[in-house]
Design a protein around this motif. Structure first.
Motif, short mmCIF file in Angstrom:
data_model
loop_
_atom_site.label_atom_id
_atom_site.label_comp_id
_atom_site.label_asym_id
_atom_site.label_seq_id
_atom_site.Cartn_x
_atom_site.Cartn_y
_atom_site.Cartn_z
N ARG A 106 60.08 -30.18 3.42
CA ARG A 106 60.55 -31.56 3.24
C ARG A 106 59.42 -32.47 3.67
O ARG A 106 58.96 -32.43 4.81
CB ARG A 106 61.79 -31.81 4.10
CG ARG A 106 62.26 -33.24 4.03
CD ARG A 106 63.45 -33.47 4.92
NE ARG A 106 63.66 -34.89 5.12
CZ ARG A 106 64.84 -35.48 5.06
NH1 ARG A 106 65.92 -34.77 4.82
NH2 ARG A 106 64.93 -36.78 5.24
N ASP A 108 58.53 -36.12 4.39
CA ASP A 108 59.06 -37.46 4.65
C ASP A 108 57.91 -38.45 4.54
O ASP A 108 56.81 -38.20 5.05
CB ASP A 108 59.67 -37.54 6.06
CG ASP A 108 60.95 -36.74 6.16
OD1 ASP A 108 61.97 -37.24 5.65
OD2 ASP A 108 60.93 -35.63 6.73
N HIS A 117 62.00 -39.06 1.01
CA HIS A 117 61.53 -37.68 1.17
C HIS A 117 61.59 -36.96 -0.17
O HIS A 117 62.26 -37.40 -1.10
CB HIS A 117 62.36 -36.93 2.22
CG HIS A 117 63.72 -36.56 1.77
ND1 HIS A 117 64.78 -37.42 1.86
CD2 HIS A 117 64.20 -35.43 1.19
CE1 HIS A 117 65.87 -36.83 1.36
NE2 HIS A 117 65.54 -35.63 0.95
#
Length: 139
Positions: A106, A108, A117
């Motif tokens: 992930r 961000d 994200h």
């Protein structure tokens, strides 16, 4: 510039190969029965579906340059400035994303002051994070 290919899970391969086989069987049956000329739109749709199934396998990649992370998958392209990336963490989220594996990262980042994200799945996550000069945090 470094390019990272997406990791591809076994289940993704299974879906693509099984569906391709089924569609090829349909095409073969049409050819043997001589109905391909009667229903060319069906044959075209089967070929188009096969192409769309394989497209992300050959096209999904993550490109790290000095300034940006560029993510490409099919017709989609995301470009994120390194300075906008706030955190990279592991994820197994099922949400749709330019990732062909559930072993995901992930990323961000801030885009025009708004937190956002994206989920990606580079084959070599450690090398990818190193190329971005980021540390990988567990989620």
């Amino acid at each position: 510039m470094q390019t990272f290919r997406s990791k591809i899970d076994w289940w993704f391969w299974g879906v693509v190969i099984a569906t391709t086989g089924l569609l090829l069987q349909f095409l073969w049956t049409m050819y043997v029965k001589g109905t391909m000329q009667q229903y060319p739109e069906h044959a075209a749709l089967y070929f188009l579906t096969i192409a769309i199934l394989w497209w992300p396998i050959f096209n999904t990649r993550y490109i790290v340059t000095e300034q940006h992370l560029t993510i490409r998958s099919m017709l989609f392209k995301w470009q994120i400035n390194h300075s906008d990336i706030t955190k990279i963490s592991t994820s197994h989220n099922l949400i749709s994303s330019p990732a062909l594996s559930l072993d995901r990262l992930r990323v961000d980042y801030q885009k025009d002051g708004v937190a956002s994200h994206i989920l990606i799945s580079p084959k070599d996550q450690q090398a990818f994070c190193k190329a971005l000069n980021q540390t990988l945090s567990e989620h």
